[in-house]
Enzyme design. Structure first.
Site, mmCIF file in Angstrom:
data_model
loop_
_atom_site.group_PDB
_atom_site.id
_atom_site.type_symbol
_atom_site.label_atom_id
_atom_site.label_comp_id
_atom_site.label_asym_id
_atom_site.label_seq_id
_atom_site.Cartn_x
_atom_site.Cartn_y
_atom_site.Cartn_z
ATOM 1 C CE1 TYR A 106 25.044 61.465 22.453
ATOM 2 C CE2 TYR A 106 25.866 63.442 22.124
ATOM 3 C CZ TYR A 106 24.709 62.669 22.311
ATOM 4 O OH TYR A 106 23.593 63.165 22.236
ATOM 5 C CB CYS A 143 17.172 80.026 13.437
ATOM 6 S SG CYS A 143 17.900 79.607 14.889
ATOM 7 C CB CYS A 178 21.206 81.729 17.074
ATOM 8 S SG CYS A 178 22.183 80.580 17.014
ATOM 9 C CB ALA A 180 1.733 87.950 20.842
ATOM 10 C CD GLN A 219 9.002 95.085 24.784
ATOM 11 O OE1 GLN A 219 10.211 94.905 25.142
ATOM 12 N NE2 GLN A 219 8.493 96.305 24.673
ATOM 13 C CB ALA A 253 -6.416 99.856 17.973
#
Length: 639
Positions: A173, A341, A343, A391, A418, A455
């Site tokens: 900045y 997290c 990362c 998922a 995964q 299944a």
């Protein structure tokens, strides 16, 4: 309270500001503001959740004190009184939810983008940032205007109800550009020596305190070092800056690190733990005012830092993005309930670096705190989830949290899919922590986990499910036609059906060509559904225009920003991504895209025997972990 975090939950003070504990939500550009600089409901919900979750101090992200000083599309503006109502609402929300409220003031300087602001970037010296034009060298008049702008923004923050301001002189900045010899080679009183490069920060402090009063807390954020930067800030420089800051009357200092390039200031999975702590500890040895440190920190590491006297406040950023309730959970000894997290930096790579709102690989509710709040289901049902990759794990957990009775099937011997495969890579062991989190949470919420078992339709139907979620991942191979389920390529190459209601999932070029074929002298009703913003995005010019006209003329229903909802025997629910609702359309033939790995025979059989089926993760389309968890979270809330 766990004895291991006693220091973390002791009160602290910055100037006159008393803070309940030592956990700080540091300022991070989230991208939840409006493009014209106003606070939004999305931003309010994000900050309120972190305050409610137990952070002692919430510092709102860098906000623009000077007109036209932004680097990214969505950037809070504090340069004019017209922004006060939203800022006031934000400060009030943070305080009402239990935290102290501060805001960071930061101008982009040489990083300012003309395409966003209409003005050229300015800096202490004409040194261009990467992919930016050469900035205009600031005159003494420009510097005086900047000092006045920062001070007036500080007063505006106080009027809005914030209890302190942080002056951003770190990362890339404007004010960090004055502190760095790489970007500041002025020969006047604002360049050269350490004292001269720091002079603008003394001017800003003095003018801010003059306007706000001496008792209004103002502190500073600087780079402890600038990595890989010729003539950049060294630890010796930052120690000198910290001493100058304390002598000038700043109330505290926050330590980060920088680089000439914004991307390089982002700390990744390859960055070692507590890497900024030695910098903070060296600076703390030189000063008596509070020192704050950041950098991939966990609550447990924060406790170690406080115990060693290396810092006074612990800035926890991405971990609080992953779990807003982290402080409360840690204080109550529920460490295993903290969503970790890993990362992987999906937050930034898919967020500000693309001018998009930040997202989180681990926490799909980030930035969607209101619409993704866990609401109890009105009528609990029996849900079967097939596949325990990212998922499936998320879908099963959300469904159970909402009150459903959930059975999770995983054909492998262990959970994770995964996630486990990815965790074997160097520096990616934290993905294993995410699997552990899911394992604990599924047990706590009563999910019946069945591993090492395929299944089958019989096993699924035996549970009398009200809904089934197929999350079988990438291991099942491509879809093959089976009754009511097919694949784009197979239909293009094989027998073309007639007199069918067809939903094609995906709208790439081949999917559009299939829709064209299905409606060419045939009596099919066709819907194209895609989560993307555009149909056939890779086609251009006349070819795309002609194909779109053909599809429109033949009545093909094109649905963009749309995802799959419930699949039944003869219908498909299409859910609009903007949250405005969904439509149920006839679909006696469901056509999946080329990357789908759904078991077509299984889906076809289930359509005949189960009230509702949902598809998540790679069974719909190959994606990354963040896509899979996001889809699992979305579908879990549809059940």
């Amino acid at each position: 309270m766990s004895a291991t975090v006693d220091r973390l939950f002791q009160p602290g003070r910055i100037g006159t500001l008393e803070i309940e504990n030592r956990i700080v939500l540091p300022p991070m550009l989230m991208g939840y503001g409006s493009e014209d600089g106003f606070v939004t409901e999305r931003a309010l919900a994000y900050y309120a959740a972190r305050a409610r979750g137990g952070a002692g101090l919430v510092v709102v992200e860098a906000s623009m004190p000077l007109p036209g000083g932004k680097m990214f599309k969505t950037y809070f503006d504090i340069s004019h009184d017209r922004y006060l109502p939203g800022l006031s609402e934000l400060a009030t929300s943070i305080k009402e939810n239990g935290a102290r409220a501060a805001i960071q003031l930061g101008d982009g300087g040489r990083e300012v983008r003309r395409d966003l602001t209409g003005r050229a970037p300015m800096g202490p010296s004409p040194v261009a940032a990467r992919k930016r034009e050469v900035p205009i060298e600031m005159t003494l008049s420009d510097i005086r205007n900047a000092v006045r702008g920062f001070a007036e923004a500080g007063l505006r923050a106080k009027r809005a109800g914030f209890e302190g301001v942080e002056i951003h002189a770190a990362h890339v900045y404007l004010l960090s550009q004055f502190l760095s010899g790489f970007t500041n080679y002025r020969t006047d009183e604002y360049g050269g020596s350490v004292e001269n490069r720091f002079r603008i920060l003394i001017d800003i402090l003095n003018e801010t305190k003059r306007l706000t009063g001496e008792d209004f807390p103002v502190w500073l954020r600087i780079n402890g070092v600038e990595y890989d930067t010729p003539n950049g800030v060294t630890l010796e420089d930052s120690r000198a800056y910290a001493r100058l800051a304390e002598e000038a009357g700043y109330d505290a200092i926050s330590i980060s690190a920088g680089s000439p390039h914004y991307e390089a200031t982002m700390h990744t999975l390859y960055t070692p733990p507590k890497f900024l702590v030695p910098l903070a500890a060296a600076i703390k040895a030189d000063v008596s005012f509070p020192v704050m440190v950041a950098g991939k920190l966990t609550a447990e590491q924060g406790e170690e830092i406080l115990a060693a006297g290396e810092a006074d406040f612990i800035a926890i950023g991405r971990a609080l993005m992953a779990d807003a309730d982290l402080p409360n959970k840690v204080r109550e000894g529920r460490h295993e309930d903290v969503r970790p997290c890993p990362c992987l930096l999906d937050c930034v790579n898919r967020g500000v670096l693309r001018d998009q709102p930040l997202v989180c690989m681990s926490n799909a509710a980030l930035g969607r705190e209101q619409e993704y709040a866990i609401e109890p289901v009105a009528t609990p049902g029996r849900v079967v989830v097939v596949g325990a990759g990212p998922a499936g794990l998320e879908a099963a957990l959300v469904a159970a949290q909402r009150g459903h009775s959930v059975t999770l099937f995983e054909r492998a011997a262990a959970l994770g899919g995964q996630l486990v495969v990815s965790s074997r890579g160097p520096h990616k062991g934290d993905l294993g922590r995410l699997v552990d989190f899911y394992s604990v949470q599924l047990e706590k919420h009563g999910v019946d986990v069945v591993t090492g078992e395929e299944a089958t339709v019989e096993a699924i139907v035996a549970t009398s499910p009200t809904a089934v979620v197929l999350a079988t991942g990438e291991g099942h191979g491509h879809t093959r036609s089976s009754g009511t389920v097919s694949n784009v390529d197979e239909l293009l190459m094989g027998e073309v059906p007639d007199h069918r209601s067809v939903v094609v999932v995906g709208a790439d070029t081949r999917s559009c060509e299939l829709a064209d074929l299905l409606t060419e002298e045939r009596d099919n009703t066709v819907v194209l559904a895609t989560p993307e913003r555009k149909v056939a995005p890779l086609l251009t010019g006349i070819v795309r225009g002609t194909l779109m006209e053909r599809l429109k003329g033949k009545g093909v229903d094109q649905r963009t920003l749309t995802r799959l909802g419930a699949i039944t025997r003869d219908t498909v629910e299409l859910v609009r991504e903007d949250g405005s609702g969904s439509d149920v359309v006839p679909a006696d033939l469901l056509v999946m895209g080329e990357t789908s790995t759904v078991d077509a025979a299984l889906l076809d059989d289930l359509r005949r025997q189960v009230p509702r089926i949902y598809l998540v993760g790679d069974v719909v389309e190959k994606g990354e972990h963040i896509d899979a968890i996001s889809e699992g979270a979305r579908v879990g809330r549809l059940l």
